[in-house]
Design an enzyme around this catalytic site. Sequence first.
Site, PDB file in Angstrom:
ATOM      1  N   ASP A   1     -18.754  10.876 -40.872  1.00  0.00           N
ATOM      2  CA  ASP A   1     -18.999  10.406 -39.500  1.00  0.00           C
ATOM      3  C   ASP A   1     -17.737  10.338 -38.645  1.00  0.00           C
ATOM      4  O   ASP A   1     -17.824  10.152 -37.437  1.00  0.00           O
ATOM      5  CB  ASP A   1     -19.740   9.065 -39.504  1.00  0.00           C
TER       6      ASP A   1
ATOM      7  N   GLU B   1     -19.094   8.223 -44.828  1.00  0.00           N
ATOM      8  CA  GLU B   1     -18.309   7.496 -43.837  1.00  0.00           C
ATOM      9  C   GLU B   1     -16.816   7.594 -44.124  1.00  0.00           C
ATOM     10  O   GLU B   1     -16.377   7.585 -45.269  1.00  0.00           O
ATOM     11  CB  GLU B   1     -18.733   6.015 -43.827  1.00  0.00           C
ATOM     12  N   ASP B   2     -16.069   7.731 -43.049  1.00  0.00           N
ATOM     13  CA  ASP B   2     -14.632   7.462 -43.052  1.00  0.00           C
ATOM     14  C   ASP B   2     -13.801   8.391 -43.925  1.00  0.00           C
ATOM     15  O   ASP B   2     -12.871   7.932 -44.598  1.00  0.00           O
ATOM     16  CB  ASP B   2     -14.381   6.012 -43.489  1.00  0.00           C
TER      17      ASP B   2
ATOM     18  N   CYS C   1     -17.524   4.879 -35.876  1.00  0.00           N
ATOM     19  CA  CYS C   1     -18.884   5.332 -36.151  1.00  0.00           C
ATOM     20  C   CYS C   1     -19.856   5.267 -34.983  1.00  0.00           C
ATOM     21  O   CYS C   1     -20.518   6.264 -34.669  1.00  0.00           O
ATOM     22  CB  CYS C   1     -19.449   4.553 -37.340  1.00  0.00           C
TER      23      CYS C   1
END
Length: 627
Positions: free
Chosen positions: A253, A42-43, A81
């Site tokens: 993501d 993530e991120d 997301c």
Amino acid sequence: MRLSVKRLTGLAVVAAVAMSALAGHAESPDAARPNVLWITCEDISPHLGCYGDAYARTPVLDGLAAQGVRYTDAYAITGVCAPNRSCLITGVYPSTLGSHDMRSTTRLPDFIKCFPEYLRGAGYYCTNNVKTDYNFPTPKTAWDECSRKAHWRNRKPGQPFFAVFNFTVCHESQIRQPDASFFKKTARLTADQRHDPAKVAVPPFHPDTPEVRQDWARYHDLITAMDYQAGDVLAELDEDGLADETIVFFFSDHGAGMPGCKKWVWESGLHVPFIVRFPEKFRKWSPAEPGGVCTRLVSFVDFGPTVLSLAGVEIPSHVQGRAFLGPQAAEAREYVYAIRDRMAERYDTVRVVRDHRYQYLRNYVPHLSWSQLVSYTEQMPTMKVWRRLAGEGKLDAVEARYFRPTKPIEELYDTAADPHQVRNLAGDPKYGPVLERMRAESVAWMKRTRDQGLLPEYEMHRRAEGRTPYDVGRDPRLNPLDRLLAAADLANRMDPACREELVGLLGDDEPALRYWGAIGLVALGRDAAPAADALSEATEDPAPNVRMAAAEALANLGRTADALPVLIAGLEHPTPFVRLRAINVLDRLGKRARPALSAMKQAKLKEKSHAGDYLGRMVEYVPEKFQ
């Protein structure tokens, strides 16, 4: 020859071997049916050593890239997301599905499935560990197992698998954790893997302060922590004797979880690292030799159909993405596309087109600032100091741009010459042909995909009663896109010469067109004064979004006393999207909204919904500004 990944610690090896002993040695699947493993995180933007970031400490992923192919032009659909995940799992754009708003809930038509369902029908064992966040309820048929224990090891012997492992350690929220929590998350890092804040390359749009440097250094530390976790999964694949049977994807993501990056649709929010490793028996599908680079443009909408292609499963006709690997690989893209709609508690509408060099953004509510306050982001130390310095007038022109009260209608960036996208070329005649080409492609894509972003959120869901938002988008009566594009274009000009046409829209039979007429008059500010009577009449419109916008336009004319009863009534509406609209307008009114304080404090929704949650956040912080 066995593929392997460099192990980072002896303890990881011991643990992996123990797990392998418990699971047993798996049989190989049919040679024509590869396993597919997704390692996602993530991120993060491509801040890995293999992408040339000398500050990064990512030995596992650098090793994966040395064994596989590193994609240089992979892009998310948006900078957050949930809409991305709805796209990844279906191969359909969120703006087509009605899943484009952050943490909303759409419904899928029966014929649109999560792509693992097609894999399962072909005999694959499909697992997800563990995040879904699709903006629609996860169908029970999507996965064989979806849990923190989901693993390919639970399949039948020899059964091919598709497995997803998603790592959250590098999520935005972890950057701002208290020291004890942060250092627990990064406990595996060695001293030389810690990132020195003094050596951070601060992007030009951020102020160079200790808080900003600390956040960027922590962001990189968390990427290293995730690199360890990726290594654990790859080691399990090796130890199970499956590396030679498995195609491995690694990607994030969306882009970096930093203010002005995440939730936005500039390069830093959309560009993701993407690595694919092919075992020797499936090397025929690789676009380059091991350690090579692929410059093909790929989009998240393409990932699902690509896995189906690799698995030998026919790609359904409704899928909007195009496979870029395997026997069903399509022609390379000329463009990728992106969207920004309601982002948590704040409404916005942006559409993006990007080719290999240029990125074009069309802002459909340019009268609203880039810097609308989103409570989650505001908790970041970087955001706090950035906003404080903006208020004190201590930012340079590039750093202060984010806080301008309005946005340009169009943005155009030469990403090769301006990687941080701080020089808007939309007004430069030299780039006129590029601008016209990208503008036309943006409109053509919206029409081609039946984009629903110009329908107010409330209207889309109201029209979907008894059907799905996807059905709404494809019905020209319910989503009159040509007329909506024309109305939005008129509203965006912020030109007093358009006032009479905007007033004309207020009388249209279509509520969404009346809404854009009212929004155009909001954007005119004081120049909307001759339309005051029409706006007053529009505050009684049967469509609540029209009423909210008309009230804001009246308040801009100094008629706050006429606007507030309309907005307070909006706070009492049974639909969360209307209440959220109302409190957004009240927030923009500032201290003039003080008479609505009591109503705002009572506006929390009792029923559970994402929109209600975001409204609850606004109820917590907006009234404090008016005390």
